[in-house]
Scaffold this active site. Structure first.
Site, PDB file in Angstrom:
ATOM      1  N   SER A 196     -19.144 -12.516  -1.157  1.00 43.31           N
ATOM      2  CA  SER A 196     -18.824 -11.126  -1.513  1.00 43.31           C
ATOM      3  C   SER A 196     -19.864 -10.145  -0.965  1.00 43.31           C
ATOM      4  O   SER A 196     -21.071 -10.362  -1.073  1.00 43.31           O
ATOM      5  CB  SER A 196     -18.750 -10.964  -3.033  1.00 43.31           C
ATOM      6  OG  SER A 196     -18.544  -9.596  -3.338  1.00 43.31           O
ATOM      7  N   LEU A 197     -19.369  -9.031  -0.421  1.00 45.41           N
ATOM      8  CA  LEU A 197     -20.257  -7.985   0.089  1.00 45.41           C
ATOM      9  C   LEU A 197     -20.377  -6.832  -0.913  1.00 45.41           C
ATOM     10  O   LEU A 197     -21.012  -5.822  -0.618  1.00 45.41           O
ATOM     11  CB  LEU A 197     -19.730  -7.449   1.425  1.00 45.41           C
ATOM     12  CG  LEU A 197     -19.717  -8.463   2.575  1.00 45.41           C
ATOM     13  CD1 LEU A 197     -19.128  -7.840   3.832  1.00 45.41           C
ATOM     14  CD2 LEU A 197     -21.132  -8.965   2.865  1.00 45.41           C
ATOM     15  N   LYS A 222      -8.220 -11.967 -11.396  1.00 40.09           N
ATOM     16  CA  LYS A 222      -7.784 -10.605 -11.705  1.00 40.09           C
ATOM     17  C   LYS A 222      -6.674 -10.545 -12.759  1.00 40.09           C
ATOM     18  O   LYS A 222      -6.654  -9.642 -13.587  1.00 40.09           O
ATOM     19  CB  LYS A 222      -7.318  -9.897 -10.435  1.00 40.09           C
ATOM     20  CG  LYS A 222      -8.478  -9.632  -9.480  1.00 40.09           C
ATOM     21  CD  LYS A 222      -8.016  -8.949  -8.214  1.00 40.09           C
ATOM     22  CE  LYS A 222      -9.149  -8.920  -7.214  1.00 40.09           C
ATOM     23  NZ  LYS A 222      -9.322  -7.644  -6.561  1.00 40.09           N
ATOM     24  N   ASP A 272      -7.744  -1.481  -6.549  1.00 42.53           N
ATOM     25  CA  ASP A 272      -7.361  -2.109  -5.272  1.00 42.53           C
ATOM     26  C   ASP A 272      -6.251  -1.334  -4.559  1.00 42.53           C
ATOM     27  O   ASP A 272      -6.264  -1.212  -3.332  1.00 42.53           O
ATOM     28  CB  ASP A 272      -6.876  -3.549  -5.506  1.00 42.53           C
ATOM     29  CG  ASP A 272      -8.027  -4.524  -5.670  1.00 42.53           C
ATOM     30  OD1 ASP A 272      -9.124  -4.257  -5.144  1.00 42.53           O
ATOM     31  OD2 ASP A 272      -7.825  -5.561  -6.332  1.00 42.53           O
ATOM     32  N   GLY A 291       1.867 -12.655   0.052  1.00 35.92           N
ATOM     33  CA  GLY A 291       1.094 -12.914  -1.157  1.00 35.92           C
ATOM     34  C   GLY A 291       1.730 -12.228  -2.346  1.00 35.92           C
ATOM     35  O   GLY A 291       2.449 -11.217  -2.177  1.00 35.92           O
ATOM     36  N   ALA A 292       1.514 -12.795  -3.533  1.00 34.13           N
ATOM     37  CA  ALA A 292       2.025 -12.165  -4.757  1.00 34.13           C
ATOM     38  C   ALA A 292       1.029 -12.366  -5.898  1.00 34.13           C
ATOM     39  O   ALA A 292       1.399 -12.349  -7.067  1.00 34.13           O
ATOM     40  CB  ALA A 292       3.398 -12.742  -5.118  1.00 34.13           C
ATOM     41  N   TYR A 303     -12.118 -10.339   4.375  1.00 37.17           N
ATOM     42  CA  TYR A 303     -13.109  -9.709   5.268  1.00 37.17           C
ATOM     43  C   TYR A 303     -14.272 -10.644   5.588  1.00 37.17           C
ATOM     44  O   TYR A 303     -15.211 -10.266   6.293  1.00 37.17           O
ATOM     45  CB  TYR A 303     -13.637  -8.409   4.649  1.00 37.17           C
ATOM     46  CG  TYR A 303     -14.272  -8.601   3.291  1.00 37.17           C
ATOM     47  CD1 TYR A 303     -15.579  -9.070   3.169  1.00 37.17           C
ATOM     48  CD2 TYR A 303     -13.562  -8.344   2.124  1.00 37.17           C
ATOM     49  CE1 TYR A 303     -16.154  -9.266   1.932  1.00 37.17           C
ATOM     50  CE2 TYR A 303     -14.127  -8.536   0.882  1.00 37.17           C
ATOM     51  CZ  TYR A 303     -15.425  -8.996   0.794  1.00 37.17           C
ATOM     52  OH  TYR A 303     -15.994  -9.203  -0.431  1.00 37.17           O
ATOM     53  N   GLY A 320     -10.387  -6.658   5.874  1.00 35.07           N
ATOM     54  CA  GLY A 320     -10.328  -5.942   4.598  1.00 35.07           C
ATOM     55  C   GLY A 320     -11.571  -5.167   4.202  1.00 35.07           C
ATOM     56  O   GLY A 320     -11.661  -4.707   3.056  1.00 35.07           O
TER      57      GLY A 320
HETATM   58  P1  NDP Z   1      -4.934 -14.738  -6.274  1.00 34.59           P
HETATM   59  O1  NDP Z   1      -5.531 -16.061  -6.565  1.00 34.59           O
HETATM   60  O2  NDP Z   1      -4.482 -13.882  -7.413  1.00 34.59           O
HETATM   61  O3  NDP Z   1      -3.648 -14.912  -5.303  1.00 34.59           O
HETATM   62  C1  NDP Z   1      -3.710 -15.759  -4.209  1.00 34.59           C
HETATM   63  C2  NDP Z   1      -2.493 -15.595  -3.336  1.00 34.59           C
HETATM   64  O4  NDP Z   1      -2.682 -16.443  -2.191  1.00 34.59           O
HETATM   65  C3  NDP Z   1      -1.176 -16.032  -3.963  1.00 34.59           C
HETATM   66  O5  NDP Z   1      -0.130 -15.243  -3.450  1.00 34.59           O
HETATM   67  C4  NDP Z   1      -1.058 -17.475  -3.504  1.00 34.59           C
HETATM   68  O6  NDP Z   1       0.280 -17.960  -3.460  1.00 34.59           O
HETATM   69  C5  NDP Z   1      -1.584 -17.361  -2.094  1.00 34.59           C
HETATM   70  N1  NDP Z   1      -2.056 -18.649  -1.584  1.00 34.59           N
HETATM   71  C6  NDP Z   1      -3.163 -19.317  -1.995  1.00 34.59           C
HETATM   72  N2  NDP Z   1      -3.264 -20.485  -1.299  1.00 34.59           N
HETATM   73  C7  NDP Z   1      -2.186 -20.533  -0.455  1.00 34.59           C
HETATM   74  C8  NDP Z   1      -1.747 -21.477   0.527  1.00 34.59           C
HETATM   75  N3  NDP Z   1      -2.417 -22.614   0.743  1.00 34.59           N
HETATM   76  N4  NDP Z   1      -0.624 -21.196   1.225  1.00 34.59           N
HETATM   77  C9  NDP Z   1       0.054 -20.042   0.993  1.00 34.59           C
HETATM   78  N5  NDP Z   1      -0.325 -19.106   0.090  1.00 34.59           N
HETATM   79  C10 NDP Z   1      -1.436 -19.344  -0.633  1.00 34.59           C
HETATM   80  O7  NDP Z   1      -6.014 -13.983  -5.360  1.00 34.59           O
HETATM   81  P2  NDP Z   1      -6.264 -12.418  -5.222  1.00 34.59           P
HETATM   82  O8  NDP Z   1      -4.948 -11.742  -5.138  1.00 34.59           O
HETATM   83  O9  NDP Z   1      -7.254 -11.958  -6.217  1.00 34.59           O
HETATM   84  O10 NDP Z   1      -7.004 -12.357  -3.789  1.00 34.59           O
HETATM   85  C11 NDP Z   1      -6.251 -12.501  -2.591  1.00 34.59           C
HETATM   86  C12 NDP Z   1      -7.079 -12.125  -1.395  1.00 34.59           C
HETATM   87  O11 NDP Z   1      -7.526 -10.773  -1.436  1.00 34.59           O
HETATM   88  C13 NDP Z   1      -8.353 -12.951  -1.235  1.00 34.59           C
HETATM   89  O12 NDP Z   1      -8.312 -13.509   0.038  1.00 34.59           O
HETATM   90  C14 NDP Z   1      -9.494 -11.997  -1.272  1.00 34.59           C
HETATM   91  O13 NDP Z   1     -10.457 -12.324  -0.285  1.00 34.59           O
HETATM   92  C15 NDP Z   1      -8.834 -10.684  -0.906  1.00 34.59           C
HETATM   93  N6  NDP Z   1      -9.518  -9.556  -1.533  1.00 34.59           N
HETATM   94  C16 NDP Z   1      -9.831  -8.488  -0.754  1.00 34.59           C
HETATM   95  C17 NDP Z   1     -10.428  -7.387  -1.288  1.00 34.59           C
HETATM   96  C18 NDP Z   1     -10.765  -6.238  -0.432  1.00 34.59           C
HETATM   97  O14 NDP Z   1     -11.196  -5.225  -0.989  1.00 34.59           O
HETATM   98  N7  NDP Z   1     -10.600  -6.322   0.861  1.00 34.59           N
HETATM   99  C19 NDP Z   1     -10.756  -7.308  -2.709  1.00 34.59           C
HETATM  100  C20 NDP Z   1     -10.399  -8.500  -3.429  1.00 34.59           C
HETATM  101  C21 NDP Z   1      -9.796  -9.572  -2.855  1.00 34.59           C
HETATM  102  P3  NDP Z   1       0.961 -18.649  -4.751  1.00 34.59           P
HETATM  103  O15 NDP Z   1       1.486 -17.537  -5.598  1.00 34.59           O
HETATM  104  O16 NDP Z   1       2.016 -19.499  -4.163  1.00 34.59           O
HETATM  105  O17 NDP Z   1      -0.135 -19.452  -5.435  1.00 34.59           O
END
Ligand code: NDP
Length: 310
Positions: A41-42, A92, A128, A153-154, A258, A279
């Site tokens: 994390s940054l 979250k 976010d 993603g969801a 990111y 990101g």
């Molecule tokens: P969550 O754990 O809530 O959600 C993860 C998501 O990734 C789900 O949709 C999940 O699908 C999917 N996923 C995980 N593994 C796989 C896989 N092997 N194949 C396909 N889909 C997969 O995480 P967050 O929503 O909190 O975070 C998501 C991303 O956002 C992270 O990568 C994080 O780095 C980034 N982020 C960026 C920020 C920014 O400011 N730029 C801030 C915070 C986070 P499923 O529903 O099927 O499990």
């Protein structure tokens, strides 16, 4: 005497003994990002730059907290007089359920990324969505309302992005997720934002789809912006969230990941000739909004940007 240096990352065990563990550390640590993984994390670099700029005598750190530890960790940040915290992957949605109160936007989204400790209460917010909208404006000089968006993603971040797209009235939103039911549930909750007939052509304004290449490929001619909001990309061994051969040069691509800065998705986009960015800009703008919530004053976005680049 030499000043005691803070650790890079703290744990739940440290929080249980916080005043001893952090004794002698100045300024005192009263803010943190809570996640698993969290080492990448940054947020500390960015938030500590803002704290210094505003001459606020506090520090921000990283807390490595596993899913089963989250409830205890949140109780302990309250006991240890934290100002607040950010919550990141994968906490979250669970954090939302653990709040005493939430602001209206976080309550709509059902996800919390920013916590304020107010007396004995934990109050949840979500920055976010607004961070994402500002990032897209900054990176591509376009507003969400003018875009057809394919969101991969969801999870927690995707939900915040999807609600922001809905609230800002984007042209079209397609949500693709590994677990199809999660995408379908989210689409259900977003229906109210997509009632008007905005998009020309034989496609729906709002739709949930699976992650197969053929399904994704069918959406690309009706898409301007592809967003990766999965956690794929955090690890070097991760597969691409969307196959490189599905991408086309007309696309804008935003990877919420990111770290690493040049994610595999960015490299694939580069090969296709599509415009793509990581990101960091979303991190910056969601972080600036969190700072404003904690301290009720404007954050120095320029100081935070410099902190991120250090
Ligand atoms: P969550 O754990 O809530 O959600 C993860 C998501 O990734 C789900 O949709 C999940 O699908 C999917 N996923 C995980 N593994 C796989 C896989 N092997 N194949 C396909 N889909 C997969 O995480 P967050 O929503 O909190 O975070 C998501 C991303 O956002 C992270 O990568 C994080 O780095 C980034 N982020 C960026 C920020 C920014 O400011 N730029 C801030 C915070 C986070 P499923 O529903 O099927 O499990």
């Amino acid at each position: 005497m030499k000043r005691k240096q803070p650790n890079d990352v703290y744990t739940l065990a440290d929080l249980r003994n916080w005043s001893d563990i952090t004794h002698g550390i100045k300024p005192p640590i009263r803010l943190a990002v809570i996640g698993d993984p969290v080492a990448h994390s940054l947020s500390p670099a960015m938030q500590n730059a803002a704290l210094r700029e505003e001459q606020i005598d506090l520090q921000y750190t990283k807390l490595h907290v596993r899913a089963e530890e989250l409830e205890d960790a949140l109780a302990l940040i309250r006991e240890n007089n934290f100002v607040g915290a950010n919550v990141t992957v994968p906490h979250k949605q669970r954090a939302f359920a653990l709040m005493d109160e939430c602001d209206r936007h976080a309550a709509d989204v059902g996800v919390v990324n920013t916590i304020v400790v107010r007396g004995q209460k934990l109050i949840g917010f979500n920055t976010d969505g607004i961070g994402f909208a500002r990032a897209i404006r900054e990176e591509f000089s376009v507003d969400l309302k003018d875009l057809r968006i394919l969101l991969v993603g969801a999870g927690g971040v995707a939900r915040a992005i999807a609600f922001e797209c809905g609230k800002q009235g984007c042209e079209r939103l397609v949500i693709a997720n590994r677990t199809a039911d999660r995408a379908a549930d989210l689409v259900q909750q977003l229906q109210k934002f997509f009632v008007g007939p905005k998009v020309l052509g034989p496609v729906s304004r709002l739709q949930a789809i699976g992650l197969s290449d053929s399904t994704l490929r069918g959406q690309i001619p009706h898409t301007d912006l592809v967003v990766n909001a999965t956690s794929l990309g955090l690890e070097h061994s991760d597969p691409l969230p969307i196959g490189g051969h599905v991408l086309e040069p007309h696309l804008m691509i935003y990877d919420t990941v990111y770290s690493p800065r040049r994610t595999r998705l960015l490299l694939a986009a580069e090969q296709t000739g599509a415009r793509a960015t990581n990101g960091l800009s979303m991190l910056l703008h969601q972080g600036a909004r969190s700072f404003e919530i904690w301290f009720d004053r404007e954050a120095s976005v320029s100081a935070m940007r410099v902190g991120l680049q250090a």
